[in-house]
Design a protein around this motif. Structure first.
Motif, PDB file in Angstrom:
ATOM      1  N   LEU A 113     -12.749   9.453   0.166  1.00 42.10           N
ATOM      2  CA  LEU A 113     -12.244   8.146  -0.250  1.00 42.10           C
ATOM      3  C   LEU A 113     -11.153   7.673   0.702  1.00 42.10           C
ATOM      4  N   ALA A 114     -11.048   6.357   0.843  1.00 49.42           N
ATOM      5  CA  ALA A 114     -10.168   5.782   1.864  1.00 49.42           C
ATOM      6  C   ALA A 114      -8.704   6.138   1.626  1.00 49.42           C
ATOM      7  N   ASP A 115      -8.169   5.790   0.465  1.00 46.60           N
ATOM      8  CA  ASP A 115      -6.757   6.075   0.162  1.00 46.60           C
ATOM      9  C   ASP A 115      -6.566   5.910  -1.339  1.00 46.60           C
ATOM     10  N   ALA A 116      -7.116   6.844  -2.103  1.00 46.20           N
ATOM     11  CA  ALA A 116      -7.210   6.700  -3.550  1.00 46.20           C
ATOM     12  C   ALA A 116      -5.942   7.170  -4.256  1.00 46.20           C
ATOM     13  N   ILE A 127     -22.509   5.837  -2.890  1.00 46.03           N
ATOM     14  CA  ILE A 127     -22.158   6.587  -4.089  1.00 46.03           C
ATOM     15  C   ILE A 127     -20.708   6.281  -4.437  1.00 46.03           C
ATOM     16  N   GLY A 128     -20.421   6.120  -5.718  1.00 42.26           N
ATOM     17  CA  GLY A 128     -19.070   5.825  -6.164  1.00 42.26           C
ATOM     18  C   GLY A 128     -18.950   4.409  -6.678  1.00 42.26           C
ATOM     19  N   ALA A 129     -17.728   4.009  -6.987  1.00 42.42           N
ATOM     20  CA  ALA A 129     -17.492   2.732  -7.654  1.00 42.42           C
ATOM     21  C   ALA A 129     -17.426   1.551  -6.697  1.00 42.42           C
ATOM     22  N   TYR A 130     -17.323   1.816  -5.386  1.00 38.46           N
ATOM     23  CA  TYR A 130     -17.148   0.749  -4.402  1.00 38.46           C
ATOM     24  C   TYR A 130     -18.110   0.926  -3.240  1.00 38.46           C
ATOM     25  N   GLU A 131     -18.347  -0.175  -2.538  1.00 37.22           N
ATOM     26  CA  GLU A 131     -19.267  -0.213  -1.410  1.00 37.22           C
ATOM     27  C   GLU A 131     -18.482  -0.378  -0.113  1.00 37.22           C
ATOM     28  N   TYR A 132     -18.705   0.550   0.823  1.00 37.98           N
ATOM     29  CA  TYR A 132     -18.040   0.477   2.121  1.00 37.98           C
ATOM     30  C   TYR A 132     -18.462  -0.798   2.856  1.00 37.98           C
ATOM     31  N   GLY A 133     -17.482  -1.515   3.390  1.00 41.46           N
ATOM     32  CA  GLY A 133     -17.767  -2.702   4.184  1.00 41.46           C
ATOM     33  C   GLY A 133     -17.987  -3.969   3.398  1.00 41.46           C
ATOM     34  N   PRO A 173      -1.563  -5.837  -3.719  1.00 36.68           N
ATOM     35  CA  PRO A 173      -2.035  -5.678  -2.339  1.00 36.68           C
ATOM     36  C   PRO A 173      -2.639  -4.297  -2.129  1.00 36.68           C
ATOM     37  N   ILE A 174      -3.730  -4.262  -1.413  1.00 36.00           N
ATOM     38  CA  ILE A 174      -4.362  -3.018  -0.969  1.00 36.00           C
ATOM     39  C   ILE A 174      -4.347  -3.056   0.549  1.00 36.00           C
ATOM     40  N   PRO A 175      -3.519  -2.245   1.240  1.00 37.06           N
ATOM     41  CA  PRO A 175      -2.723  -1.135   0.733  1.00 37.06           C
ATOM     42  C   PRO A 175      -1.477  -1.618  -0.006  1.00 37.06           C
ATOM     43  N   SER A 176      -0.885  -0.721  -0.795  1.00 37.66           N
ATOM     44  CA  SER A 176       0.335  -1.060  -1.514  1.00 37.66           C
ATOM     45  C   SER A 176       1.447  -1.408  -0.536  1.00 37.66           C
ATOM     46  N   ILE A 212       4.292   6.568  -2.364  1.00 37.91           N
ATOM     47  CA  ILE A 212       3.616   5.331  -2.747  1.00 37.91           C
ATOM     48  C   ILE A 212       2.173   5.641  -3.135  1.00 37.91           C
ATOM     49  N   GLN A 213       1.759   5.154  -4.299  1.00 38.96           N
ATOM     50  CA  GLN A 213       0.368   5.294  -4.720  1.00 38.96           C
ATOM     51  C   GLN A 213      -0.459   4.158  -4.134  1.00 38.96           C
ATOM     52  N   ASN A 214      -1.646   4.512  -3.669  1.00 42.77           N
ATOM     53  CA  ASN A 214      -2.595   3.494  -3.253  1.00 42.77           C
ATOM     54  C   ASN A 214      -3.826   3.541  -4.147  1.00 42.77           C
ATOM     55  N   TYR A 215      -4.558   2.455  -4.159  1.00 42.91           N
ATOM     56  CA  TYR A 215      -5.684   2.300  -5.076  1.00 42.91           C
ATOM     57  C   TYR A 215      -6.927   1.859  -4.307  1.00 42.91           C
ATOM     58  N   ASP A 216      -7.141   2.513  -3.169  1.00 43.66           N
ATOM     59  CA  ASP A 216      -8.308   2.190  -2.352  1.00 43.66           C
ATOM     60  C   ASP A 216      -9.375   3.251  -2.600  1.00 43.66           C
ATOM     61  N   PHE A 217     -10.344   2.917  -3.447  1.00 45.52           N
ATOM     62  CA  PHE A 217     -11.395   3.852  -3.841  1.00 45.52           C
ATOM     63  C   PHE A 217     -12.672   3.666  -3.028  1.00 45.52           C
TER      64      PHE A 217
END
Length: 574
Positions: A239-242, A319-325, A342-345, A268-273
């Motif tokens: 994952l990118a930065d979950a 696979i997973g909750a998000y689509e790359y790109g 904002p993503i990234p935080s 810092i928490q990030n939310y990039d799934f």
């Protein structure tokens, strides 16, 4: 009948443990089932946040739609959930585009009764850091694009128990035997009675067979170890930065566990799934009509707007909750009067050089013709772009070590100024030690070293971003782990096979031609745990994919180097 909760923020409520107070939608029906007069008025929960409370999440009611909702930091210790549905409430319900994060004593989402329900839909949902992840009892369900990790137990459970047939009355029978389950990730626990988890053609019927799971688009980290024990594969590799459960712990707790706080200067928490570039998750899923192929089909509930369930990018769904790109990164929860999340935080450091910035739109009753203007400034970038809702991802390549500022305005309302700093190092997309005499699929697995010995080479695959030009000096940094024997030195090769990976398929590094090697340097001496830098500038003349390999000169020599996975296995990055 037909209650709607839209754009509601529940925060800092219920200060008493074990009270079990949920925001609730209930009795949204008329008549009785026994008399055949029952009529349901399904509830809607949209853009709802429940956070920072000693409570559970929500009890959404009969035939409910829960979409774009966020449940985070819920600390009650009842037998409850972020989203709780009993048997009757589960039937013909929909949960989509939702996060359930850090409810350490609760289930993330649960469909549950002594005789559980049927015909529930769930897709594109994240459950992370909860007591348990997804507890989906009953049958005839559809569950797609779920992501579950960092849960104390049972990341994803579609069990056979607590089911008594479609009428929810009578003797017990196996549940979830008719449910559909695809394109999902479970890190360390998967309980699954659906046909998509087991190969009925095999007598041993192994539920943990990673090859069969992969054919259903299911990633199960524990399956990659034949003994199903630690260290199994961690989602953070892919994952990118979950969000990370460890980063959410107090300073005292981290010191107790690790002897120090590994993130003392960066918690810092990030939310990039999204899948990380090069991940086996990319194109690893299967097509589900109306969920990931761009069709507007009605499941239990129709799409909120045309194209809500987006078409996959690339050769197949991820696979997973998000689509790359994807140009849309859905962000759930309460929407403020201004752009947010904002993503990234804000303040993030060590961002990859190639990244897709994302944000949440401000709240509107009607998003027709809503636009966002994004401004990004920093080294080599001075860019202003306009986006039409729901598009909210700006892809850019940044310079190493640069600090950037950015902002978003929606219909003239600005969300403030945000900043991030880019990493000045790039890491391999893949690195793997391979026995070149064997032809066998090698899936990604948390091995924290790269062994170089007889018939064993270490392969490293990089993607050089376009922001790296001829003015940069490019070093390959290696750290030897153990030098068993080194009489003849180590050869550094350039490896000319493009697109190798650690996915299941023909391009797996265990299957591809490994003879395409050109020697470019020799290392004559090494010191364990000491950094070695090799100048590769002469061999990297443009952006794109480059691969290298390490091998011995003398038969009998044996050396190991630390791999990228060591960053995670040492807990330094999760």
């Amino acid at each position: 009948m037909y209650p709607t909760f839209e754009n509601v923020l529940f925060r800092n409520h219920d200060w008493f443990f074990n009270s079990g107070r949920y925001p609730v939608s209930d009795r949204n029906y008329r008549g009785t089932k026994g008399a055949g007069t029952i009529v349901h008025g399904g509830s809607v929960w949209r853009y709802v946040t429940v956070e920072n409370a000693i409570s559970a999440g929500i009890f959404p009611g009969y035939r409910s739609l829960v979409e774009y909702c966020r449940f985070e930091n819920l600390y009650d210790s009842i037998d409850g959930s972020g989203i709780q549905r009993n048997g009757a409430n589960s039937e013909y319900s929909t949960t989509r585009y939702t996060w359930i994060i850090n409810a350490p004593a609760l289930n993330g989402m649960r469909w549950n009764s002594a005789c559980s329900g049927t015909q529930a839909d769930a897709h594109n949902v994240v459950s992370a850091g909860n007591g348990r992840g997804f507890r989906l009892k009953g049958d005839h369900h559809e569950a797609y694009h779920l992501l579950a990790y960092d849960n104390t137990s049972q990341d994803i459970s579609l069990p056979s128990y607590k089911y008594c047939g479609p009428d929810r009355w009578g003797p017990a029978e196996p549940g979830n035997a008719n449910s559909k389950f695809h394109n999902s990730m479970a890190e360390n626990s998967l309980e699954c009675n659906t046909p998509n988890c087991t190969d009925s053609s095999r007598e041993d019927n192994p539920i943990l067979d990673p090859v069969f799971l992969d054919s259903s688009g299911i990633w199960f980290g524990r399956a990659y170890d034949e003994n199903h024990k630690h260290p199994y594969s961690n989602v953070m590799f892919d994952l990118a930065d979950a969000w990370s459960r460890n980063r959410a712990k107090s300073n005292q707790r981290l010191i107790e566990e690790f002897g120090e706080n590994p993130w003392e200067n960066d918690q810092i928490q990030n939310y990039d799934f999204r899948p990380k570039k090069g991940s086996a998750l990319i194109d690893g899923g299967v097509v589900i009509p109306g969920i990931n192929d761009g069709q507007d089909l009605d499941y239990n509930h129709p799409p909120l707007y045309p194209g809500q369930n987006r078409k996959y990018i690339g050769a197949a769904p991820d696979i997973g909750a998000y689509e790359y790109g994807d140009s849309v990164y859905w962000i759930p929860g309460y929407r403020y009067p201004h752009p947010s999340v904002p993503i990234p935080s804000n303040g993030t450091v060590d961002l990859p050089m190639e990244y897709g910035l994302a944000w949440n739109y401000s709240y509107k009753r009607d998003y027709s013709n809503v636009t966002a203007v994004v401004n990004v400034t920093g080294p080599g970038v001075n860019r202003t772009e306009t986006f039409q809702y729901p598009n909210n991802v700006l892809f850019e390549t940044f310079e190493p070590g640069g600090t950037y500022n950015w902002s978003v305005s929606v219909d003239g309302v600005n969300g403030g100024n945000w900043t991030f700093t880019v990493d000045d190092e790039g890491y391999p997309l893949n690195d793997r030690s391979v026995d070149t005499t064997a032809t066998v699929t090698l899936p990604k697995y948390p091995i924290n070293n790269l062994i170089v010995s007889n018939n064993r080479l270490a392969f490293l695959r990089f993607d050089i971003p376009s922001s790296i030009n001829s003015s940069y000096k490019i070093d390959l940094n290696l750290v030897p782990e153990k030098i068993v024997t080194l009489n003849g030195g180590i050869v550094l090769y350039k490896y000319d096979y493009k697109g190798w990976n650690e996915s299941f398929g023909n391009n797996n590094i265990g299957l591809v031609d490994k003879s395409l090697l050109t020697p470019i340097d020799t290392i004559s001496s090494l010191v364990a745990d000491s950094l070695l830098s090799l100048d590769l500038s002469a061999f990297i003349d443009s952006s794109g994919e480059y691969s290298f390999a390490l091998g011995i000169i003398n038969v009998g020599d044996s050396v190991s180097f630390y791999s990228t996975e060591k960053l995670l296995t040492d807990m330094s990055n999760i």
